[in-house]
Scaffold this motif. Structure first.
Motif, PDB file in Angstrom:
ATOM      1  N   TRP A  20       0.828  -1.207   0.000  1.00 12.84           N
ATOM      2  CA  TRP A  20       0.000   0.000   0.000  1.00 12.84           C
ATOM      3  C   TRP A  20       0.861   1.254   0.000  1.00 12.84           C
ATOM      4  CZ3 TRP A  20      -4.693   1.985  -0.560  1.00 12.84           C
ATOM      5  CH2 TRP A  20      -5.062   3.137   0.115  1.00 12.84           C
ATOM      6  N   ALA A  21       0.650   2.093  -1.018  1.00 16.23           N
ATOM      7  CA  ALA A  21       1.348   3.375  -1.074  1.00 16.23           C
ATOM      8  C   ALA A  21       0.398   4.530  -0.777  1.00 16.23           C
ATOM      9  CB  ALA A  21       1.983   3.566  -2.453  1.00 16.23           C
ATOM     10  N   GLY A  22      -0.870   4.216  -0.537  1.00 18.42           N
ATOM     11  CA  GLY A  22      -1.851   5.249  -0.204  1.00 18.42           C
ATOM     12  C   GLY A  22      -2.288   6.085  -1.384  1.00 18.42           C
ATOM     13  N   LYS A 111      -1.043  -5.580 -20.037  1.00 24.34           N
ATOM     14  CA  LYS A 111       0.114  -5.587 -19.127  1.00 24.34           C
ATOM     15  C   LYS A 111       0.215  -4.283 -18.335  1.00 24.34           C
ATOM     16  CE  LYS A 111       1.332  -9.606 -20.753  1.00 24.34           C
ATOM     17  NZ  LYS A 111       1.144 -10.835 -19.945  1.00 24.34           N
ATOM     18  N   LEU A 112      -0.931  -3.685 -18.019  1.00 25.38           N
ATOM     19  CA  LEU A 112      -0.925  -2.393 -17.327  1.00 25.38           C
ATOM     20  C   LEU A 112      -0.522  -2.530 -15.864  1.00 25.38           C
ATOM     21  CD1 LEU A 112      -4.157  -0.742 -18.792  1.00 25.38           C
ATOM     22  CD2 LEU A 112      -1.782  -0.296 -19.396  1.00 25.38           C
ATOM     23  N   TYR A 113      -0.959  -3.600 -15.225  1.00 23.30           N
ATOM     24  CA  TYR A 113      -0.653  -3.741 -13.800  1.00 23.30           C
ATOM     25  C   TYR A 113       0.831  -3.963 -13.556  1.00 23.30           C
ATOM     26  CZ  TYR A 113      -5.697  -4.217 -13.490  1.00 23.30           C
ATOM     27  OH  TYR A 113      -7.049  -4.000 -13.582  1.00 23.30           O
ATOM     28  N   GLU A 114       1.481  -4.634 -14.482  1.00 18.05           N
ATOM     29  CA  GLU A 114       2.928  -4.827 -14.360  1.00 18.05           C
ATOM     30  C   GLU A 114       3.641  -3.479 -14.366  1.00 18.05           C
ATOM     31  OE1 GLU A 114       6.426  -7.537 -16.471  1.00 18.05           O
ATOM     32  OE2 GLU A 114       4.356  -7.581 -17.215  1.00 18.05           O
ATOM     33  N   GLY A 115       3.157  -2.569 -15.233  1.00 16.67           N
ATOM     34  CA  GLY A 115       3.742  -1.224 -15.270  1.00 16.67           C
ATOM     35  C   GLY A 115       3.407  -0.429 -14.033  1.00 16.67           C
ATOM     36  N   MET A 116       2.167  -0.537 -13.550  1.00 18.05           N
ATOM     37  CA  MET A 116       1.771   0.201 -12.342  1.00 18.05           C
ATOM     38  C   MET A 116       2.585  -0.229 -11.132  1.00 18.05           C
ATOM     39  SD  MET A 116      -2.392   0.274 -12.590  1.00 18.05           S
ATOM     40  CE  MET A 116      -3.253   1.119 -13.938  1.00 18.05           C
ATOM     41  N   SER A 118       5.494  -1.370 -11.067  1.00 15.42           N
ATOM     42  CA  SER A 118       6.910  -1.008 -11.157  1.00 15.42           C
ATOM     43  C   SER A 118       7.138   0.404 -10.635  1.00 15.42           C
ATOM     44  CB  SER A 118       7.397  -1.120 -12.606  1.00 15.42           C
ATOM     45  OG  SER A 118       6.754  -0.149 -13.425  1.00 15.42           O
ATOM     46  N   THR A 119       6.056   1.110 -10.313  1.00 14.50           N
ATOM     47  CA  THR A 119       6.145   2.440  -9.710  1.00 14.50           C
ATOM     48  C   THR A 119       6.013   2.301  -8.195  1.00 14.50           C
ATOM     49  OG1 THR A 119       3.756   2.876  -9.796  1.00 14.50           O
ATOM     50  CG2 THR A 119       5.039   3.358 -11.781  1.00 14.50           C
ATOM     51  N   SER A 120       5.698   3.397  -7.530  1.00 13.92           N
ATOM     52  CA  SER A 120       5.546   3.357  -6.072  1.00 13.92           C
ATOM     53  C   SER A 120       4.243   2.707  -5.638  1.00 13.92           C
ATOM     54  CB  SER A 120       5.607   4.785  -5.512  1.00 13.92           C
ATOM     55  OG  SER A 120       4.550   5.574  -6.036  1.00 13.92           O
ATOM     56  N   LEU A 121       3.320   2.452  -6.572  1.00 15.32           N
ATOM     57  CA  LEU A 121       2.040   1.841  -6.218  1.00 15.32           C
ATOM     58  C   LEU A 121       2.227   0.402  -5.764  1.00 15.32           C
ATOM     59  CD1 LEU A 121      -0.239   3.085  -9.155  1.00 15.32           C
ATOM     60  CD2 LEU A 121      -0.118   4.001  -6.839  1.00 15.32           C
ATOM     61  N   GLY A 122       1.436   0.018  -4.771  1.00 16.81           N
ATOM     62  CA  GLY A 122       1.436  -1.355  -4.317  1.00 16.81           C
ATOM     63  C   GLY A 122       0.228  -2.093  -4.850  1.00 16.81           C
ATOM     64  N   PRO A 123       0.170  -3.417  -4.681  1.00 16.60           N
ATOM     65  CA  PRO A 123      -0.963  -4.190  -5.201  1.00 16.60           C
ATOM     66  C   PRO A 123      -2.304  -3.783  -4.598  1.00 16.60           C
ATOM     67  CG  PRO A 123       0.471  -5.550  -3.828  1.00 16.60           C
ATOM     68  CD  PRO A 123       1.190  -4.273  -4.079  1.00 16.60           C
ATOM     69  N   ARG A 267      -3.008 -11.913  -4.952  1.00 20.25           N
ATOM     70  CA  ARG A 267      -2.796 -12.431  -6.302  1.00 20.25           C
ATOM     71  C   ARG A 267      -1.906 -11.503  -7.117  1.00 20.25           C
ATOM     72  NH1 ARG A 267      -1.950 -16.793  -9.230  1.00 20.25           N
ATOM     73  NH2 ARG A 267      -2.873 -16.693 -11.314  1.00 20.25           N
ATOM     74  N   LEU A 268      -2.154 -10.200  -7.059  1.00 16.10           N
ATOM     75  CA  LEU A 268      -1.335  -9.247  -7.800  1.00 16.10           C
ATOM     76  C   LEU A 268       0.104  -9.262  -7.299  1.00 16.10           C
ATOM     77  CD1 LEU A 268      -3.713  -6.165  -8.176  1.00 16.10           C
ATOM     78  CD2 LEU A 268      -3.125  -7.875  -9.896  1.00 16.10           C
ATOM     79  N   ARG A 269       0.267  -9.404  -6.002  1.00 12.86           N
ATOM     80  CA  ARG A 269       1.625  -9.462  -5.467  1.00 12.86           C
ATOM     81  C   ARG A 269       2.345 -10.727  -5.929  1.00 12.86           C
ATOM     82  NH1 ARG A 269       3.572  -8.628   0.842  1.00 12.86           N
ATOM     83  NH2 ARG A 269       5.790  -8.807   0.411  1.00 12.86           N
TER      84      ARG A 269
END
Length: 274
Positions: A20-22, A111-116, A118-123, A267-269
């Motif tokens: 979680w990055a909030g 493949k959008l979630y893979e890109g998301m 890779s940033t500061s966002l968490g699953p 699952r995303l993690r």
């Protein structure tokens, strides 16, 4: 650069920051921007479907049926009986569409979630952001349908205004669980199971007739379905027949939301971080 990379990896592997990055709002904002190029005819089709059912069955067939008795023993017109059920169906359809088909494409093809991730966002940011975006669609459908119900005089009590937050709860529950299930699907053929489950719920969750028409053992199966809880919750609010049992419907969806968020996050993690 190597030191920075190792720190990022360690943060991802453990603790709350790994999940979680909030900032789920970033995912919602991305969805709204992408929606500008979408076909609004497709979006509006989900709104008009329950309206057509209400016009053909509630108003048309209702002339032949007359009044119907709710599960609480109150007699209402057939249109007033099925309208809150169709409102729950409208919220379900809006939330399910965005949390299943859209998520499936983003997960397996875009493949959008893979890109998301890779940033500061968490699953959890991604899961909650996608679910909140699906919630907006469910709210859009439900609000429009509520206006039609008000114009037709199908909101029989002032408590009908509480149907809007109830609809949000229903949409949140279906979106959470829908995204969790979709995260395990690999092919478009698997997505057919979504319709296979939704159609029986739509037809048998006391949508068009009281649950009492079924044998006792069938009633128990119907009452285990999530849509039935939504139908009963909204029907109680629009008819003004409030009772303590409605709290169980709320609890049912609260559990759906919790289970959906936990499974989607894990699952995303597992797919992109571990």
């Amino acid at each position: 650069m190597t030191a920075v990379a190792s720190v990022d990896t360690s943060v991802r592997r453990g603790g709350v920051r790994a999940l979680w990055a909030g900032n789920p709002g970033a995912v919602v904002q991305r969805g709204l921007i992408a929606a500008r190029s979408s076909s609004w005819a497709v979006v509006l089709s989900g709104f008009f479907e329950p309206v057509f059912y209400l016009a053909s069955m509630g108003i048309g067939l209702g002339k032949l049926i007359g009044d119907v008795q709710t599960s609480q023993g109150v007699e209402v017109s057939y249109a007033a009986f099925i309208a809150p059920a169709l409102l729950a169906v409208s919220a379900m359809n809006g939330a399910i569409y965005d949390s299943t088909w859209n998520v499936f494409f983003k997960l397996n093809y875009g493949k959008l979630y893979e890109g998301m991730l890779s940033t500061s966002l968490g699953p959890l940011d991604v899961a909650l952001g996608e679910i909140l975006y699906a919630l907006l669609r469910g709210l859009l459908y439900a609000t429009g349908f509520m206006i039609i119900m008000q114009v037709l005089g199908l909101n029989l009590a002032w408590t009908a205004v509480l149907a809007i937050p109830a609809v949000l709860l229903i949409a949140f529950g279906f979106a959470s669980l829908g995204m969790a299930v979709t995260s395990y699907m690999k092919t478009f053929q698997h997505m057919d199971w979504i319709n296979f489950v939704l159609l029986p719920m739509f037809l048998f969750s006391a949508t068009f007739y009281p649950i009492t028409v079924y044998p006792g053992w069938v009633q128990q199966i119907v009452m285990a379905l999530p849509l039935w809880h939504g139908v009963e919750l909204i029907r109680g609010l629009t008819t003004g027949v409030l009772h303590a049992g409605m709290l169980w419907h709320v609890l049912y969806y609260a559990v759906m939301i919790g289970v959906g968020l936990v499974f989607t996050t894990k699952r995303l993690r597992a797919l992109f971080l571990d």
